[in-house]
Design a protein around this motif. Structure first.
Motif, PDB file in Angstrom:
ATOM      1  N   MET A   1       0.837  -1.185   0.000  1.00  0.00           N
ATOM      2  CA  MET A   1       0.000   0.000   0.000  1.00  0.00           C
ATOM      3  C   MET A   1       0.880   1.245   0.000  1.00  0.00           C
ATOM      4  SD  MET A   1      -3.085  -1.028   2.592  1.00  0.00           S
ATOM      5  CE  MET A   1      -3.993   0.452   2.138  1.00  0.00           C
ATOM      6  N   ASP A   2       0.296   2.358  -0.382  1.00  0.00           N
ATOM      7  CA  ASP A   2       1.016   3.617  -0.499  1.00  0.00           C
ATOM      8  C   ASP A   2       0.940   4.366   0.829  1.00  0.00           C
ATOM      9  OD1 ASP A   2       1.946   6.146  -1.048  1.00  0.00           O
ATOM     10  OD2 ASP A   2       0.974   6.284  -2.990  1.00  0.00           O
ATOM     11  N   LEU A   3       2.085   4.464   1.534  1.00  0.00           N
ATOM     12  CA  LEU A   3       2.096   5.136   2.836  1.00  0.00           C
ATOM     13  C   LEU A   3       1.705   6.611   2.717  1.00  0.00           C
ATOM     14  CD1 LEU A   3       5.248   3.732   4.679  1.00  0.00           C
ATOM     15  CD2 LEU A   3       2.859   3.478   5.341  1.00  0.00           C
ATOM     16  N   LYS A   4       2.110   7.249   1.627  1.00  0.00           N
ATOM     17  CA  LYS A   4       1.762   8.650   1.425  1.00  0.00           C
ATOM     18  C   LYS A   4       0.247   8.811   1.281  1.00  0.00           C
ATOM     19  CE  LYS A   4       2.856  12.683  -1.444  1.00  0.00           C
ATOM     20  NZ  LYS A   4       3.619  13.171  -2.613  1.00  0.00           N
ATOM     21  N   GLN A   5      -0.379   7.887   0.546  1.00  0.00           N
ATOM     22  CA  GLN A   5      -1.829   7.926   0.374  1.00  0.00           C
ATOM     23  C   GLN A   5      -2.526   7.698   1.706  1.00  0.00           C
ATOM     24  OE1 GLN A   5      -3.623   4.657  -1.811  1.00  0.00           O
ATOM     25  NE2 GLN A   5      -5.070   6.043  -2.800  1.00  0.00           N
ATOM     26  N   GLY A   7      -1.409   8.479   4.515  1.00  0.00           N
ATOM     27  CA  GLY A   7      -1.199   9.666   5.344  1.00  0.00           C
ATOM     28  C   GLY A   7      -2.305  10.694   5.225  1.00  0.00           C
ATOM     29  N   LEU A   8      -3.041  10.684   4.121  1.00  0.00           N
ATOM     30  CA  LEU A   8      -4.146  11.630   3.940  1.00  0.00           C
ATOM     31  C   LEU A   8      -5.272  11.390   4.947  1.00  0.00           C
ATOM     32  CD1 LEU A   8      -4.388  11.552   0.032  1.00  0.00           C
ATOM     33  CD2 LEU A   8      -3.375  13.358   1.439  1.00  0.00           C
ATOM     34  N   PHE A   9      -5.288  10.197   5.541  1.00  0.00           N
ATOM     35  CA  PHE A   9      -6.362   9.840   6.472  1.00  0.00           C
ATOM     36  C   PHE A   9      -5.942  10.006   7.939  1.00  0.00           C
ATOM     37  CE2 PHE A   9      -7.104   7.680   2.511  1.00  0.00           C
ATOM     38  CZ  PHE A   9      -8.474   7.764   2.318  1.00  0.00           C
ATOM     39  N   ILE A  10      -4.685  10.403   8.172  1.00  0.00           N
ATOM     40  CA  ILE A  10      -4.204  10.576   9.538  1.00  0.00           C
ATOM     41  C   ILE A  10      -4.633  11.958  10.022  1.00  0.00           C
ATOM     42  CG2 ILE A  10      -2.219  10.468  11.071  1.00  0.00           C
ATOM     43  CD1 ILE A  10      -2.823   7.891   9.507  1.00  0.00           C
ATOM     44  N   VAL A  11      -5.730  12.011  10.730  1.00  0.00           N
ATOM     45  CA  VAL A  11      -6.289  13.287  11.168  1.00  0.00           C
ATOM     46  C   VAL A  11      -6.117  13.499  12.662  1.00  0.00           C
ATOM     47  CG1 VAL A  11      -8.618  12.385  11.577  1.00  0.00           C
ATOM     48  CG2 VAL A  11      -8.312  14.791  10.919  1.00  0.00           C
ATOM     49  N   ARG A  17      -0.348   4.890  11.005  1.00  0.00           N
ATOM     50  CA  ARG A  17       0.204   3.821  10.182  1.00  0.00           C
ATOM     51  C   ARG A  17       1.719   3.833  10.314  1.00  0.00           C
ATOM     52  NH1 ARG A  17       2.057   8.417   8.553  1.00  0.00           N
ATOM     53  NH2 ARG A  17       2.255   8.910   6.356  1.00  0.00           N
ATOM     54  N   ARG A  18       2.314   2.653  10.249  1.00  0.00           N
ATOM     55  CA  ARG A  18       3.761   2.525  10.326  1.00  0.00           C
ATOM     56  C   ARG A  18       4.168   1.225   9.637  1.00  0.00           C
ATOM     57  NH1 ARG A  18       4.824  -0.853  14.900  1.00  0.00           N
ATOM     58  NH2 ARG A  18       2.967  -1.176  16.189  1.00  0.00           N
ATOM     59  N   THR A  19       5.425   1.127   9.334  1.00  0.00           N
ATOM     60  CA  THR A  19       5.948  -0.093   8.716  1.00  0.00           C
ATOM     61  C   THR A  19       6.682  -0.918   9.774  1.00  0.00           C
ATOM     62  OG1 THR A  19       7.993   1.050   8.083  1.00  0.00           O
ATOM     63  CG2 THR A  19       6.226   0.963   6.457  1.00  0.00           C
ATOM     64  N   THR A  20       6.772  -2.219   9.531  1.00  0.00           N
ATOM     65  CA  THR A  20       7.558  -3.077  10.412  1.00  0.00           C
ATOM     66  C   THR A  20       9.047  -2.799  10.174  1.00  0.00           C
ATOM     67  OG1 THR A  20       7.428  -4.825   8.726  1.00  0.00           O
ATOM     68  CG2 THR A  20       5.821  -4.893  10.517  1.00  0.00           C
ATOM     69  N   LYS A  21       9.886  -3.298  11.061  1.00  0.00           N
ATOM     70  CA  LYS A  21      11.319  -3.014  10.976  1.00  0.00           C
ATOM     71  C   LYS A  21      11.934  -3.480   9.666  1.00  0.00           C
ATOM     72  CE  LYS A  21      12.246  -2.965  15.956  1.00  0.00           C
ATOM     73  NZ  LYS A  21      13.015  -3.582  17.076  1.00  0.00           N
ATOM     74  N   ASP A  22      11.415  -4.591   9.125  1.00  0.00           N
ATOM     75  CA  ASP A  22      11.969  -5.095   7.862  1.00  0.00           C
ATOM     76  C   ASP A  22      11.356  -4.425   6.636  1.00  0.00           C
ATOM     77  OD1 ASP A  22       9.429  -6.146   7.790  1.00  0.00           O
ATOM     78  OD2 ASP A  22      10.048  -8.232   7.991  1.00  0.00           O
ATOM     79  N   LYS A  23      10.446  -3.472   6.886  1.00  0.00           N
ATOM     80  CA  LYS A  23       9.812  -2.693   5.805  1.00  0.00           C
ATOM     81  C   LYS A  23       8.935  -3.524   4.883  1.00  0.00           C
ATOM     82  CE  LYS A  23      12.142   0.966   7.118  1.00  0.00           C
ATOM     83  NZ  LYS A  23      11.495   2.061   7.858  1.00  0.00           N
ATOM     84  N   LYS A  24       8.608  -4.750   5.276  1.00  0.00           N
ATOM     85  CA  LYS A  24       7.818  -5.629   4.416  1.00  0.00           C
ATOM     86  C   LYS A  24       6.318  -5.520   4.673  1.00  0.00           C
ATOM     87  CE  LYS A  24      11.383  -9.159   3.692  1.00  0.00           C
ATOM     88  NZ  LYS A  24      11.731 -10.603   3.841  1.00  0.00           N
ATOM     89  N   HIS A  25       5.948  -4.973   5.799  1.00  0.00           N
ATOM     90  CA  HIS A  25       4.536  -4.920   6.159  1.00  0.00           C
ATOM     91  C   HIS A  25       4.161  -3.531   6.684  1.00  0.00           C
ATOM     92  CE1 HIS A  25       4.318  -9.290   5.783  1.00  0.00           C
ATOM     93  NE2 HIS A  25       5.421  -9.352   6.502  1.00  0.00           N
ATOM     94  N   ILE A  26       2.895  -3.188   6.476  1.00  0.00           N
ATOM     95  CA  ILE A  26       2.349  -1.932   6.985  1.00  0.00           C
ATOM     96  C   ILE A  26       1.339  -2.253   8.077  1.00  0.00           C
ATOM     97  CG2 ILE A  26       0.945   0.092   6.435  1.00  0.00           C
ATOM     98  CD1 ILE A  26       2.070  -0.057   3.594  1.00  0.00           C
ATOM     99  N   LEU A  27       1.458  -1.575   9.199  1.00  0.00           N
ATOM    100  CA  LEU A  27       0.508  -1.717  10.293  1.00  0.00           C
ATOM    101  C   LEU A  27      -0.375  -0.474  10.320  1.00  0.00           C
ATOM    102  CD1 LEU A  27       2.877  -3.055  13.109  1.00  0.00           C
ATOM    103  CD2 LEU A  27       1.474  -4.364  11.518  1.00  0.00           C
ATOM    104  N   LEU A  28      -1.651  -0.684  10.138  1.00  0.00           N
ATOM    105  CA  LEU A  28      -2.626   0.404  10.198  1.00  0.00           C
ATOM    106  C   LEU A  28      -3.358   0.294  11.534  1.00  0.00           C
ATOM    107  CD1 LEU A  28      -4.074   2.757   8.782  1.00  0.00           C
ATOM    108  CD2 LEU A  28      -5.644   1.085   7.797  1.00  0.00           C
TER     109      LEU A  28
END
Length: 208
Positions: A1-5, A7-11, A17-28
């Motif tokens: 998924m697009d982290l920048k996209q 980010g538009l919902f972080i109000v 949202r953040r990524t795991t240490k290995d950058k393979k997964h996104i945690l919402l």
């Protein structure tokens, strides 16, 4: 998924949202606190209904995230944690026809249904999957080959990812229209006030 996209919902701090240490997964992360609820509400009885949100997000269906934004933004406005002229994120297609998982999210978070109705006024119908198939020929030969190789290797969620890619191609053709829509994004205060008017009209209809 697009982290920048995303980010538009972080109000507010209720959505992150953040990524795991290995950058393979996104945690919402959605974390809502409701002082009006007397008891702690856990996942029992809800997870089966909500689990479909994950695949929808992977597919690029952001309706669930937009619904969460409505809840978080309304809360933040009441707490005076955001400005009244805070703009909504781009309105996703299909708000007038929520999936079962999205309906469950509305019930679980007790999202203002009047605000959903107001928000849905600027939402276009979702494209059907059979219409997405026409964009397969728009994929380059190397890209088509790549999808076939990944299919033969049994990659999970590949059909979801392919449909998302086809949706991107379809949306790219409609880009000028999307730009016009983004110009008319509404403020959170506009949505809240319009929902109050919507509620009053429906109350009057019920009395009549």
């Amino acid at each position: 998924m697009d982290l920048k996209q995303l980010g538009l919902f972080i109000v507010s701090e209720e959505i992150d949202r953040r990524t795991t240490k290995d950058k393979k997964h996104i945690l919402l992360e959605l974390e809502f606190h409701d002082d009006d609820r007397a008891d702690w509400v856990d996942g029992e009885g809800w997870l089966d209904d909500l689990i479909g949100l994950r695949e929808e997000l992977i597919r690029g269906d952001l309706r669930g995230l937009y619904l969460a934004w409505l809840k978080a933004a309304e809360n933040a406005l009441l707490m005076e944690a955001i400005d009244a002229d805070t703009l909504e994120p781009p309105v996703p297609d299909g708000l007038n026809d929520l999936s079962p998982a999205q309906q469950a999210l509305v019930d679980y978070l007790e999202i203002n249904r009047a605000m959903i109705s107001i928000a849905a006024q600027k939402s276009k119908p979702q494209q059907k999957k059979d219409k997405l198939e026409q964009w397969i020929d728009e994929l380059s030969k190397p890209e088509q080959r790549d999808y076939l190789i990944r299919l033969s290797n049994g990659e999970s969620n590949l059909s979801v990812l392919l449909n998302r890619r086809l949706l991107e191609l379809a949306d790219s053709k409609a880009q000028p229209q999307h730009k016009e829509e983004n110009i008319s994004r509404r403020t959170i205060s506009t949505l809240v006030e319009a929902s109050k008017v919507w509620n009053e009209k429906n109350k009057n209809k019920a009395k009549g």
